[in-house]
Design an enzyme around this catalytic site. Structure first.
Site, PDB file in Angstrom:
ATOM      1  CB  THR A 198      -0.919   0.005   1.226  1.00 49.92           C
ATOM      2  OG1 THR A 198      -1.766  -1.147   1.186  1.00 49.92           O
ATOM      3  CG2 THR A 198      -1.789   1.264   1.242  1.00 49.92           C
TER       4      THR A 198
ATOM      5  CE  LYS B 162      -4.627  -1.145   0.861  1.00 52.71           C
ATOM      6  NZ  LYS B 162      -5.560  -1.834   1.754  1.00 52.71           N
TER       7      LYS B 162
END
Length: 303
Positions: free
Chosen positions: A99, A177
């Protein structure tokens, strides 16, 4: 001939486990982690012949066709890929599940493809328990042909569903994300304020929880239960570490500023996360926002 797979970084050990158990691999998965003991401990849980532990990134990359990476932050993945690209990587496929800021993903794509290799971004949505159960949501972006090579290891293996951005720039996956993670930040902020008001105004947390589990089954109910039980400060290891949560919040705020907008809810959550970090250090959890909201209202951090 089936490809040789490698896994670098153990941010989500459950993904590795499911790849070994359900990925239909005909060769041992090569595992590398900077703290080698973690890789060795994980490999020891697999049946003999199902995994090998590499002693270096070069060893893992040089022996593999498809290299999965999953690191905690932008600096870690940049350093890892920089080291990996010192090997001969032409025609290898890198799949990053970290991420990170979409700009970081774009830079990784340029570096990897500039060396004649291929790159797919594949960040995932889901807590460690979902990773363990193979219930993650995988977001795939990159050249369509490369994405197709990754799909056999996502839905039905590491995840329950794919969000497919085949043919779109890799940065689109991490773009989603980061925005998606703000929904989680805002959910915890809303629950924290709601439970605090329920307690202070006399409704009571139990009564509020009945509404939440009836109206919002799933993540809202799960987090509501965590707040009520004090799980946000009792855990030995955070479920969603405050350091990572702040990283995601800062990425979202940076993206919003660059786009000429604001995310005021995230600004509030980030202030509360900073207070969680001050109160609990690296053991702080995203759900610790509840403790901070309680303190602001004259209650104790702990329930």
């Amino acid at each position: 001939m089936a490809p040789q797979l490698a896994w670098i970084g153990l941010e989500h050990e459950g993904m590795c486990k499911n790849l070994v158990e359900k990925g239909d691999l005909d060769k041992p998965l090569i595992i590398f982690n900077r703290t080698q003991k973690r890789a060795t401990d994980l490999a020891s849980k697999f049946p003999s012949g199902k995994s090998n532990v590499a002693s270096s990134i070069d060893e893992a990359v040089s022996q593999s066709d498809i290299i999965f990476t999953c690191l905690g932050d932008d600096a870690a993945i940049q350093d890892t890929i920089s080291t990996a690209l010192k090997s001969t990587v032409k025609d290898k496929l890198f799949v990053d599940c970290s991420t990170v800021h979409p700009d970081t993903t774009t830079m990784l794509a340029e570096s990897i493809e500039g060396q004649g290799a291929h790159f797919v971004a594949c960040p995932v949505f889901g807590a460690p328990a979902m990773a363990e159960a193979g219930q993650l949501i995988c977001v795939l972006a990159g050249p369509a042909a490369a994405v197709e090579k990754v799909k056999p290891y996502t839905k039905g293996v590491m995840g329950r569903a794919n969000i497919d951005y085949s043919g779109q720039p890799q940065g689109r996956a991490t773009h989603l994300k980061i925005i998606g993670n703000t929904f989680v930040l805002n959910m915890v902020e809303t629950l924290s304020e709601g439970h605090t008001l329920a307690e202070k105004s006399g409704l009571g947390s139990e009564n509020l929880h009945q509404f939440i589990e009836t109206m919002f089954p799933g993540p809202y109910t799960a987090y509501s239960g965590r707040l009520m039980k004090g799980d946000y400060y009792k855990r030995e290891e955070p479920l969603f570490g405050v350091d990572l949560a702040r990283k995601d919040a800062k990425h979202a705020l940076s993206m919003a500023k660059a786009a000429g907008t604001r995310m005021k809810d995230v600004e509030v959550a980030e202030e509360h996360l900073a207070a969680v970090q001050k109160h609990m250090g690296s053991k702080g959890d995203l759900a610790g926002i509840y403790g901070v909201v309680r303190q602001e209202s004259g209650l104790k951090f702990e329930v």
